[in-house]
Write a protein that holds these residues in place. Structure first.
Motif, PDB file in Angstrom:
ATOM      1  N   LYS A   1      -0.117   6.152  -5.114  1.00 33.45           N
ATOM      2  CA  LYS A   1       0.065   5.147  -4.079  1.00 33.45           C
ATOM      3  C   LYS A   1      -1.041   4.101  -4.175  1.00 33.45           C
ATOM      4  O   LYS A   1      -2.206   4.432  -4.406  1.00 33.45           O
ATOM      5  CB  LYS A   1       0.038   5.791  -2.685  1.00 33.45           C
ATOM      6  CG  LYS A   1       1.179   6.768  -2.422  1.00 33.45           C
ATOM      7  CD  LYS A   1       2.523   6.056  -2.364  1.00 33.45           C
ATOM      8  CE  LYS A   1       3.623   7.049  -1.969  1.00 33.45           C
ATOM      9  NZ  LYS A   1       4.956   6.398  -1.989  1.00 33.45           N
ATOM     10  N   ALA A   2      -0.697   2.847  -3.960  1.00 30.32           N
ATOM     11  CA  ALA A   2      -1.670   1.760  -4.089  1.00 30.32           C
ATOM     12  C   ALA A   2      -2.792   1.875  -3.065  1.00 30.32           C
ATOM     13  O   ALA A   2      -3.927   1.483  -3.337  1.00 30.32           O
ATOM     14  CB  ALA A   2      -0.971   0.415  -3.959  1.00 30.32           C
TER      15      ALA A   2
ATOM     16  N   VAL B   1       2.031   2.411  -7.750  1.00 27.94           N
ATOM     17  CA  VAL B   1       1.702   1.316  -8.668  1.00 27.94           C
ATOM     18  C   VAL B   1       2.951   0.904  -9.437  1.00 27.94           C
ATOM     19  O   VAL B   1       3.237  -0.296  -9.612  1.00 27.94           O
ATOM     20  CB  VAL B   1       0.579   1.742  -9.637  1.00 27.94           C
ATOM     21  CG1 VAL B   1       0.330   0.656 -10.679  1.00 27.94           C
ATOM     22  CG2 VAL B   1      -0.697   2.048  -8.861  1.00 27.94           C
ATOM     23  N   ARG B   2       3.722   1.875  -9.887  1.00 27.32           N
ATOM     24  CA  ARG B   2       4.953   1.580 -10.632  1.00 27.32           C
ATOM     25  C   ARG B   2       5.912   0.736  -9.788  1.00 27.32           C
ATOM     26  O   ARG B   2       6.475  -0.254 -10.270  1.00 27.32           O
ATOM     27  CB  ARG B   2       5.623   2.884 -11.042  1.00 27.32           C
ATOM     28  CG  ARG B   2       6.823   2.708 -11.986  1.00 27.32           C
ATOM     29  CD  ARG B   2       7.542   4.032 -12.215  1.00 27.32           C
ATOM     30  NE  ARG B   2       6.642   5.061 -12.712  1.00 27.32           N
ATOM     31  CZ  ARG B   2       6.306   5.222 -13.998  1.00 27.32           C
ATOM     32  NH1 ARG B   2       6.816   4.401 -14.901  1.00 27.32           N
ATOM     33  NH2 ARG B   2       5.497   6.205 -14.356  1.00 27.32           N
ATOM     34  N   GLU B   3       6.084   1.118  -8.529  1.00 28.37           N
ATOM     35  CA  GLU B   3       6.997   0.383  -7.641  1.00 28.37           C
ATOM     36  C   GLU B   3       6.479  -1.026  -7.362  1.00 28.37           C
ATOM     37  O   GLU B   3       7.268  -1.984  -7.273  1.00 28.37           O
ATOM     38  CB  GLU B   3       7.169   1.149  -6.336  1.00 28.37           C
ATOM     39  CG  GLU B   3       7.977   2.442  -6.490  1.00 28.37           C
ATOM     40  CD  GLU B   3       7.886   3.330  -5.262  1.00 28.37           C
ATOM     41  OE1 GLU B   3       8.861   4.047  -4.993  1.00 28.37           O
ATOM     42  OE2 GLU B   3       6.839   3.302  -4.569  1.00 28.37           O
ATOM     43  N   ASN B   4       5.157  -1.170  -7.208  1.00 23.93           N
ATOM     44  CA  ASN B   4       4.577  -2.507  -7.013  1.00 23.93           C
ATOM     45  C   ASN B   4       4.862  -3.412  -8.197  1.00 23.93           C
ATOM     46  O   ASN B   4       5.268  -4.571  -8.024  1.00 23.93           O
ATOM     47  CB  ASN B   4       3.066  -2.387  -6.810  1.00 23.93           C
ATOM     48  CG  ASN B   4       2.668  -2.315  -5.343  1.00 23.93           C
ATOM     49  OD1 ASN B   4       2.629  -3.322  -4.655  1.00 23.93           O
ATOM     50  ND2 ASN B   4       2.371  -1.108  -4.873  1.00 23.93           N
TER      51      ASN B   4
ATOM     52  N   LYS C   1      -5.856  -5.493 -10.101  1.00 19.49           N
ATOM     53  CA  LYS C   1      -5.118  -5.340 -11.355  1.00 19.49           C
ATOM     54  C   LYS C   1      -3.613  -5.279 -11.091  1.00 19.49           C
ATOM     55  O   LYS C   1      -2.809  -5.825 -11.855  1.00 19.49           O
ATOM     56  CB  LYS C   1      -5.563  -4.068 -12.085  1.00 19.49           C
ATOM     57  CG  LYS C   1      -6.834  -4.211 -12.899  1.00 19.49           C
ATOM     58  CD  LYS C   1      -7.036  -2.960 -13.739  1.00 19.49           C
ATOM     59  CE  LYS C   1      -8.221  -3.075 -14.658  1.00 19.49           C
ATOM     60  NZ  LYS C   1      -8.342  -1.917 -15.559  1.00 19.49           N
ATOM     61  N   ILE C   2      -3.237  -4.597 -10.008  1.00 19.53           N
ATOM     62  CA  ILE C   2      -1.820  -4.542  -9.647  1.00 19.53           C
ATOM     63  C   ILE C   2      -1.311  -5.944  -9.320  1.00 19.53           C
ATOM     64  O   ILE C   2      -0.215  -6.335  -9.737  1.00 19.53           O
ATOM     65  CB  ILE C   2      -1.604  -3.593  -8.446  1.00 19.53           C
ATOM     66  CG1 ILE C   2      -2.015  -2.166  -8.806  1.00 19.53           C
ATOM     67  CG2 ILE C   2      -0.134  -3.614  -8.017  1.00 19.53           C
ATOM     68  CD1 ILE C   2      -2.059  -1.223  -7.608  1.00 19.53           C
TER      69      ILE C   2
ATOM     70  N   ASP D   1       0.800  -1.221   0.000  1.00 20.19           N
ATOM     71  CA  ASP D   1       0.000   0.000   0.000  1.00 20.19           C
ATOM     72  C   ASP D   1       0.834   1.272   0.000  1.00 20.19           C
ATOM     73  O   ASP D   1       0.406   2.300  -0.513  1.00 20.19           O
ATOM     74  CB  ASP D   1      -0.940   0.010   1.219  1.00 20.19           C
ATOM     75  CG  ASP D   1      -2.208  -0.789   0.969  1.00 20.19           C
ATOM     76  OD1 ASP D   1      -2.474  -1.112  -0.199  1.00 20.19           O
ATOM     77  OD2 ASP D   1      -2.925  -1.098   1.942  1.00 20.19           O
ATOM     78  N   THR D   2       2.020   1.227   0.604  1.00 22.29           N
ATOM     79  CA  THR D   2       2.831   2.444   0.709  1.00 22.29           C
ATOM     80  C   THR D   2       3.647   2.714  -0.553  1.00 22.29           C
ATOM     81  O   THR D   2       4.257   3.774  -0.679  1.00 22.29           O
ATOM     82  CB  THR D   2       3.786   2.347   1.908  1.00 22.29           C
ATOM     83  OG1 THR D   2       4.621   1.194   1.754  1.00 22.29           O
ATOM     84  CG2 THR D   2       3.003   2.236   3.217  1.00 22.29           C
TER      85      THR D   2
END
Length: 362
Positions: A136-137, A98-101, A147-148, A94-95
């Protein structure tokens, strides 16, 4: 990417299984070809998730082997099997953005930044996540988070397979069709083996090239959606696939004629030597049973007619047996007496639930 072979695979949660009744997963011999889109379909408790977790390495089978191509992976950890698994509920950080996930699985494996960035952009485009890449997610909806999760499974181009465990559970109904279509497009684009667990026949039949239908811990039929609909190998498949499911009626058979009580039904195949002492049944889908005026066909009593939007379905009684039949657009009934016409090309005969082949009638 891999061909996945299940070799005499079985699993029991009890420490000392003594018979088939003790096994959550009865013996399975099966091959999933590399690059295929497969679905494991069946009701809750039939063994779907157990099988998926054995393939991923989360559960060790009681007996049997698992091979990816020619490599025996039965004793290997989930990480060593190089698979990706997407669960019912979103697994995201969550922190992180989306790109980092999306980048996380590649970063963990030391993939160079430029290749990681390019792959993240590719997957984000396929999943329509490009516009939220830097958000942020934690600020996203449940369907966006899922989707992530899907993206994290898809981002690694070298995985042996991607396993989906009912991934659309948290998705709003109006978005499910869109995501199923997206997964199908991604499968075509990436050529990765995908195995999708669901109890929802619509999800299975629209996603998969081949569907594995499970019941009571066993595989009862594997085939294309068309094969499962046109020629169910087991009465469970006939009943489970379709809405409404196949009509299953007790009968007796004499050559190329079946009798429901004393009402004859013509068959295109002859059955000379049906097994003795087994339950004999006739199966036919409502789509191939037509309601018509009384006096011309099998006499029935109409209980009600349901309008389900795309068609009208009659609920009728034939010789004490309830069944469903299609209603022609122009048909109108006066009273509750009518008749049925069976399309003999779509009548199947079963012995103790299993399809009997028969031979061409002369």
């Amino acid at each position: 990417m891999a061909r996945i072979t299940l070799d005499h695979l079985a699993h029991a949660y009890k420490p000392d299984p003594r018979g088939p009744q003790d096994y959550a997963l009865k013996e399975i011999n099966h091959v999933w070809d590399q690059g295929g889109a497969y679905a494991l379909l069946g009701p809750s408790g039939c063994g779907k998730t157990t099988l998926l977790n054995i393939i991923s390495g989360l559960v060790h089978p009681t007996r049997g082997r698992i091979r990816f191509d020619e490599r025996d992976v039965t004793e290997l950890s989930t990480e060593a099997r190089n698979i990706a698994q997407v669960f019912q509920f979103p697994v995201v950080y969550d922190t992180m953005s989306v790109r980092e996930n999306l980048a996380f699985p590649l970063k963990n494996r030391g993939v160079p930044r430029d290749r990681t960035a390019a792959r993240v952009e590719e997957i984000a485009h396929l999943l329509d996540l490009t516009r939220v890449l830097d958000r942020k997610a934690r600020n996203l909806t449940a369907d966006m988070k899922q989707k992530i999760s899907l993206g994290r499974g898809l981002v690694r181009p070298d995985v042996a397979a991607i396993l989906f465990d009912e991934p659309l559970t948290v998705i709003d109904p109006h978005l499910k069709w869109q995501l199923r279509s997206t997964l199908k497009e991604i499968h075509r684009a990436l050529d990765i083996t995908m195995i999708y667990v669901t109890h929802d026949q619509t999800e299975a039949l629209t996603f998969a090239d081949k569907v594995v239908v499970m019941h009571d811990g066993a595989v009862v039929q594997t085939g294309t959606p068309e094969e499962l609909f046109e020629r169910p190998a087991h009465t469970f498949v006939g009943h489970f696939i379709g809405s409404p499911g196949m009509n299953i009626l007790p009968c007796r058979v004499d050559g190329a004629t079946a009798y429901i009580e004393n009402e004859p039904v013509s068959l295109t195949r002859a059955y000379r030597t049906l097994p003795q002492g087994q339950r004999i049944e006739l199966g036919i889908r409502p789509e191939f049973v037509r309601l018509q005026e009384r006096g011309d066909g099998l006499p029935v009593r109409v209980r009600r007619i349901d309008d389900i939007g795309r068609a009208r379905i009659a609920r009728v009684e034939l010789a004490g047996n309830a069944l469903a039949a299609s209603v022609p657009e122009t048909f109108a009934i006066d009273g509750d007496e009518a008749a049925l016409a069976f399309d003999p090309r779509h009548v199947h005969i079963y012995a103790d639930g299993h399809l009997v082949a028969g031979e061409p009638a002369r």
